[in-house]
Design a protein around this motif. Structure first.
Motif, PDB file in Angstrom:
ATOM      1  N   GLU A   8       0.839  -1.189   0.000  1.00  0.00           N
ATOM      2  CA  GLU A   8       0.000   0.000   0.000  1.00  0.00           C
ATOM      3  C   GLU A   8       0.876   1.242   0.000  1.00  0.00           C
ATOM      4  O   GLU A   8       1.925   1.266   0.636  1.00  0.00           O
ATOM      5  CB  GLU A   8      -0.887   0.027   1.243  1.00  0.00           C
ATOM      6  N   VAL A   9       0.429   2.256  -0.712  1.00  0.00           N
ATOM      7  CA  VAL A   9       1.108   3.540  -0.729  1.00  0.00           C
ATOM      8  C   VAL A   9       0.093   4.576  -0.267  1.00  0.00           C
ATOM      9  O   VAL A   9      -0.999   4.669  -0.819  1.00  0.00           O
ATOM     10  CB  VAL A   9       1.618   3.895  -2.146  1.00  0.00           C
ATOM     11  N   HIS A  10       0.443   5.327   0.765  1.00  0.00           N
ATOM     12  CA  HIS A  10      -0.449   6.367   1.280  1.00  0.00           C
ATOM     13  C   HIS A  10       0.100   7.729   0.863  1.00  0.00           C
ATOM     14  O   HIS A  10       1.275   8.019   1.070  1.00  0.00           O
ATOM     15  CB  HIS A  10      -0.537   6.287   2.808  1.00  0.00           C
ATOM     16  N   VAL A  11      -0.758   8.531   0.273  1.00  0.00           N
ATOM     17  CA  VAL A  11      -0.354   9.861  -0.176  1.00  0.00           C
ATOM     18  C   VAL A  11      -1.435  10.868   0.197  1.00  0.00           C
ATOM     19  O   VAL A  11      -2.590  10.513   0.408  1.00  0.00           O
ATOM     20  CB  VAL A  11      -0.131   9.910  -1.700  1.00  0.00           C
ATOM     21  N   GLU A  12      -1.009  12.101   0.253  1.00  0.00           N
ATOM     22  CA  GLU A  12      -1.979  13.169   0.438  1.00  0.00           C
ATOM     23  C   GLU A  12      -2.423  13.653  -0.933  1.00  0.00           C
ATOM     24  O   GLU A  12      -1.648  13.650  -1.884  1.00  0.00           O
ATOM     25  CB  GLU A  12      -1.343  14.312   1.222  1.00  0.00           C
ATOM     26  N   ALA A  13      -3.668  14.041  -1.030  1.00  0.00           N
ATOM     27  CA  ALA A  13      -4.198  14.496  -2.311  1.00  0.00           C
ATOM     28  C   ALA A  13      -5.067  15.721  -2.095  1.00  0.00           C
ATOM     29  O   ALA A  13      -5.629  15.925  -1.018  1.00  0.00           O
ATOM     30  CB  ALA A  13      -5.018  13.395  -2.966  1.00  0.00           C
ATOM     31  N   ASN A  14      -5.149  16.526  -3.120  1.00  0.00           N
ATOM     32  CA  ASN A  14      -6.046  17.678  -3.106  1.00  0.00           C
ATOM     33  C   ASN A  14      -7.311  17.297  -3.863  1.00  0.00           C
ATOM     34  O   ASN A  14      -7.258  16.599  -4.860  1.00  0.00           O
ATOM     35  CB  ASN A  14      -5.398  18.892  -3.783  1.00  0.00           C
ATOM     36  N   GLU A  15      -8.413  17.748  -3.382  1.00  0.00           N
ATOM     37  CA  GLU A  15      -9.660  17.495  -4.079  1.00  0.00           C
ATOM     38  C   GLU A  15     -10.511  18.747  -4.061  1.00  0.00           C
ATOM     39  O   GLU A  15     -10.390  19.593  -3.177  1.00  0.00           O
ATOM     40  CB  GLU A  15     -10.412  16.324  -3.455  1.00  0.00           C
ATOM     41  N   ILE A  16     -11.344  18.837  -5.049  1.00  0.00           N
ATOM     42  CA  ILE A  16     -12.273  19.958  -5.138  1.00  0.00           C
ATOM     43  C   ILE A  16     -13.667  19.385  -4.956  1.00  0.00           C
ATOM     44  O   ILE A  16     -14.049  18.427  -5.637  1.00  0.00           O
ATOM     45  CB  ILE A  16     -12.156  20.668  -6.499  1.00  0.00           C
ATOM     46  N   THR A  17     -14.402  19.937  -4.049  1.00  0.00           N
ATOM     47  CA  THR A  17     -15.777  19.490  -3.835  1.00  0.00           C
ATOM     48  C   THR A  17     -16.728  20.626  -4.168  1.00  0.00           C
ATOM     49  O   THR A  17     -16.382  21.808  -4.049  1.00  0.00           O
ATOM     50  CB  THR A  17     -16.002  19.032  -2.379  1.00  0.00           C
ATOM     51  N   PHE A  18     -17.900  20.246  -4.605  1.00  0.00           N
ATOM     52  CA  PHE A  18     -18.925  21.219  -4.966  1.00  0.00           C
ATOM     53  C   PHE A  18     -20.175  20.918  -4.146  1.00  0.00           C
ATOM     54  O   PHE A  18     -20.540  19.762  -3.959  1.00  0.00           O
ATOM     55  CB  PHE A  18     -19.227  21.150  -6.462  1.00  0.00           C
ATOM     56  N   GLU A  19     -20.798  21.954  -3.673  1.00  0.00           N
ATOM     57  CA  GLU A  19     -21.998  21.793  -2.860  1.00  0.00           C
ATOM     58  C   GLU A  19     -23.242  21.533  -3.711  1.00  0.00           C
ATOM     59  O   GLU A  19     -24.171  20.872  -3.262  1.00  0.00           O
ATOM     60  CB  GLU A  19     -22.215  23.043  -1.992  1.00  0.00           C
ATOM     61  N   THR A  20     -23.232  22.031  -4.942  1.00  0.00           N
ATOM     62  CA  THR A  20     -24.412  21.879  -5.793  1.00  0.00           C
ATOM     63  C   THR A  20     -23.977  21.484  -7.205  1.00  0.00           C
ATOM     64  O   THR A  20     -22.849  21.771  -7.623  1.00  0.00           O
ATOM     65  CB  THR A  20     -25.209  23.201  -5.892  1.00  0.00           C
ATOM     66  N   PRO A  21     -24.867  20.863  -7.949  1.00  0.00           N
ATOM     67  CA  PRO A  21     -24.549  20.547  -9.350  1.00  0.00           C
ATOM     68  C   PRO A  21     -24.269  21.811 -10.179  1.00  0.00           C
ATOM     69  O   PRO A  21     -23.460  21.789 -11.103  1.00  0.00           O
ATOM     70  CB  PRO A  21     -25.808  19.835  -9.859  1.00  0.00           C
ATOM     71  N   GLU A  22     -24.904  22.900  -9.812  1.00  0.00           N
ATOM     72  CA  GLU A  22     -24.695  24.152 -10.549  1.00  0.00           C
ATOM     73  C   GLU A  22     -23.259  24.659 -10.386  1.00  0.00           C
ATOM     74  O   GLU A  22     -22.667  25.184 -11.337  1.00  0.00           O
ATOM     75  CB  GLU A  22     -25.693  25.220 -10.089  1.00  0.00           C
TER      76      GLU A  22
END
Length: 104
Positions: free
Chosen positions: A30-44
Motif C-alpha cells: 500500500e502507498v499512502h499519499v496526500e491528495a487535493n480534491e475539489i468538492t462542490f456543494e451543488t450541481p450548478e
C-alpha cells in the motif's frame, strides 16, 4: 526405480505447494499519499467550473490497469499514476467541438 520417481514427484509437489502458500500470504503493498480534491456543494457549482462532465466506469479490474511509476536518482518515488480505460456511460456536459466515440 519406481520408488525414486515416486519420492521425487512427492517432493516436487510439496515444494510447489509450499511455494504457492508462501506467495499467497504476500499482501499487495500500500502507498499512502496526500491528495487535493475539489468538492462542490451543488450541481450548478460543478457545471460552472467544468468544461466536461461525464459518468464512466473502468473497463478492467484495477490490477489489470497499466500502472506507471517514475523515480528520483536516489530511488524514491517521484510520480505514479494508472492509465485506465473507461466505458463512458453518459456525457452530461461537453464543449460544442468535443467529439467522443462511444463503443457499445
Amino acid at each position: 526405480m519406481k520408488r525414486v520417481i515416486t519420492l521425487t514427484v512427492v517432493a516436487l509437489i510439496i515444494f510447489l505447494s509450499l511455494f504457492l502458500i508462501m506467495n499467497i500470504n504476500n499482501p499487495i503493498p500500500e502507498v499512502h499519499v496526500e491528495a487535493n480534491e475539489i468538492t462542490f456543494e451543488t450541481p450548478e457549482e460543478l457545471d460552472a467550473a467544468a468544461d466536461l462532465i461525464i459518468t464512466a466506469s473502468p473497463s478492467k479490474k484495477f490490477m489489470d490497469h497499466e500502472h506507471k511509476v517514475t523515480f528520483f536518482d536516489d530511488g524514491t518515488i517521484q510520480d505514479y499514476y494508472t492509465l485506465t480505460e473507461v466505458q463512458v456511460d453518459k456525457v452530461i456536459k461537453a464543449p460544442n467541438n468535443f467529439k467522443i466515440i462511444l463503443s457499445v
